[in-house]
Design a protein around this motif. Structure first.
Motif, short mmCIF file in Angstrom:
data_model
loop_
_atom_site.label_atom_id
_atom_site.label_comp_id
_atom_site.label_asym_id
_atom_site.label_seq_id
_atom_site.Cartn_x
_atom_site.Cartn_y
_atom_site.Cartn_z
N PHE A 269 0.51 -0.99 0.32
CA PHE A 269 -0.12 0.27 0.40
C PHE A 269 0.63 1.11 0.39
N PHE A 272 0.01 4.61 1.55
CA PHE A 272 -0.78 5.19 2.63
C PHE A 272 -0.34 6.03 3.05
N ASP A 297 -1.44 -2.67 9.74
CA ASP A 297 -2.04 -2.16 9.81
C ASP A 297 -1.70 -0.69 8.69
N ILE A 306 -4.17 -1.62 -3.55
CA ILE A 306 -3.52 -2.96 -2.41
C ILE A 306 -2.87 -3.67 -3.88
N ASN A 353 -3.90 -10.11 2.87
CA ASN A 353 -4.72 -8.54 2.39
C ASN A 353 -5.42 -8.42 3.28
N GLY A 356 -10.17 -4.87 2.02
CA GLY A 356 -10.20 -4.07 0.96
C GLY A 356 -11.84 -3.88 0.24
N ARG A 377 -8.39 -2.95 -4.40
CA ARG A 377 -8.46 -1.35 -4.01
C ARG A 377 -8.42 -1.55 -2.06
N ASN A 378 -8.29 -0.19 -1.62
CA ASN A 378 -8.06 -0.13 -0.24
C ASN A 378 -10.05 0.03 0.19
N ASN A 380 -13.03 -0.73 3.67
CA ASN A 380 -12.76 -0.72 5.34
C ASN A 380 -14.19 -1.57 5.01
N PRO A 387 -10.49 3.43 6.14
CA PRO A 387 -10.67 2.45 5.52
C PRO A 387 -9.17 2.28 5.61
N HIS A 388 -8.32 1.16 5.72
CA HIS A 388 -6.98 0.38 5.91
C HIS A 388 -6.70 -0.65 5.31
N ASP A 389 -5.75 -1.34 5.26
CA ASP A 389 -5.37 -2.58 4.99
C ASP A 389 -4.45 -3.10 5.50
#
Ligand SMILES: [Zn+2]
Length: 416
Positions: A269, A272, A297, A306, A353, A356, A377-378, A380, A387-389
């Motif tokens: 990512f 980020f 995270d 991602i 991961n 997404g 794609r990133n 939640n 929103p995070h990976d």
């Protein structure tokens, strides 16, 4: 798909598949014919005798099933195990590698090679299990491993595997008895298994086996299937089946046509903007500790790409409910991608991961990917509040998700 290896080009293009199929075929040959311990029929008399010998019903089932899998009469194995290992009750108090080195140093020149081979076997076993070599226990004095006291060289040559597992240990003991001539003579095979014990040792084993045999009566497991090594044709058929699976990407353990990961991962990512939970930090839900976070995270903009962090094969590209068993086990949820590959030392690596964006997958299960390729794609989704990976790295283990491997700090793999 044609499986006729018409020329050298075939092997050059498919060497990885051929090697994997061969490896699986050898494992299949050496594992014997698995027998389910639950399928063994036990009489009350046998259970009662086992109890008087301090052998639980569960252990009795393991002993009998493992013996059958190697075409060893179970009362022979039980008698042998009584004298050799108190019914497989002790996996040794030393560190196997230390014990083997000690014997290497004190051995006369002529037998140093044998002890070195045991050192090498322990290294192979540590790699196979994905464990630290010093965590493998061995008997004090010689470094024999597992409750059946088998030297590392023999343990590994018969397939290796979990030395704490009673069923596997008894299977290995059966393989070794077969290698020392069990089919011709049980007492002679026992003598070759443990020559130091002399005739007194063999006599004790034979007497203990006879005591067990007396209780294998009536409807007791008198099945004794004639299990021989598979025929040549059968072996070829199995090899072709494994090769077919490998080449069609259904290899079970995976192993695609991708080069091994060279020790460094691409950042999954790159855009980020900050960190959430770091690797190993405690996670509390409702004030209660639930887990030490197994990944890192990366917080960042919704919808950003991602990426696959290494060359590999996609073994999972599917929504995972936060309430599912796997979500709890892996501590990951929402839209999840798992990418599996191998390190240069042969161990597996899997990267996970999670969270997404919905409908953003650009890969599916079975695809091979190259490092840096977009996978989703990133988002939640799942158990996530921003929103995070969620990115996690598992090393070692086996199967498409590196089961049994250990989580490692992603930031160390990425190199920050
Ligand atoms: Zn997380």
């Amino acid at each position: 798909m044609s499986l006729i290896p018409s020329n050298a080009r075939f092997f050059n293009a498919n060497g990885v598949h051929v090697a994997r199929a061969l490896e699986r075929t050898l494992a299949w040959i050496y594992s014997g014919i698995p027998v389910d311990p639950g399928s063994i029929i036990l009489t009350d008399e046998l259970i009662a005798y086992a109890q008087s010998e301090g052998v639980s019903e569960e252990k009795l089932r393991d002993f009998i099933a493992a013996s059958y899998s190697q075409a060893i009469r179970p009362y022979h194995m039980l008698g042998f195990a009584k004298i050799e290992s108190h019914y497989c009750s002790n996996i040794g108090g030393g560190v196997a590698i230390d014990e083997v080195w000690k014997r290497y140093y004190s051995a006369p020149l002529g037998s140093k090679a044998w002890w070195l081979a045991n050192v090498a076997a322990l290294k192979v076993l540590a790699l196979q299990l994905g464990v630290d070599i010093r965590s493998i226990p061995g008997s004090i004095g010689a470094g024999a491993i597992s409750c059946m006291q088998i030297m590392p060289v023999n343990w590994v040559r018969f397939g290796g595997g979990d030395y704490e597992n009673v069923y596997i240990s008894v299977v290995r003991a059966g393989q070794y008895l077969n290698a020392t001539g069990y089919k011709n003579s049980f007492p002679e095979a026992v003598h070759r298994y443990n020559p130091n014990g002399g005739q007194a040792y063999v006599d004790m084993v034979v007497a203990a086996a006879a005591a067990w045999e007396a209780h294998f009566t009536g409807s007791a497991p008198d099945q004794e299937p004639e299990l021989d090594k598979p025929s040549f044709l059968m072996t070829v058929a199995i090899f072709l089946e494994f090769l077919n699976q490998e080449m069609s990407g259904d290899g079970g353990d995976g192993g695609g046509p991708v080069p091994p990961v060279d020790g460094k991962l691409v950042h999954p990512f790159p855009t980020f903007t900050g960190y959430g939970y770091l690797f190993g930090s405690p996670v509390y839900v409702g004030g209660v500790w639930v887990i030490d976070h197994p990944g890192t995270d990366f917080i960042g903009p919704l919808g950003d790409p991602i990426l696959a962090s290494h060359n590999g094969k996609i073994t999972w590209a599917q929504y995972l409910s936060r309430f599912s068993w796997l979500a709890v086990r892996w501590w990951i949820s929402g839209n999840v991608v798992i990418n599996q590959s191998y390190l240069e030392d042969g161990r597996q690596i899997c990267t996970f991961n999670g969270h997404g964006l919905d409908n953003s997958y650009s890969v599916q299960k079975g695809d091979t990917v190259t490092a840096g390729e977009q996978i989703m794609r990133n988002g939640n989704t799942g158990f996530s509040s921003a929103p995070h990976d969620h990115f996690a790295v598992k090393v070692g283990g086996s199967g498409p998700y590196c089961d049994g491997g250990s989580w490692e700090d992603p930031l160390k793999w990425i190199g920050k």
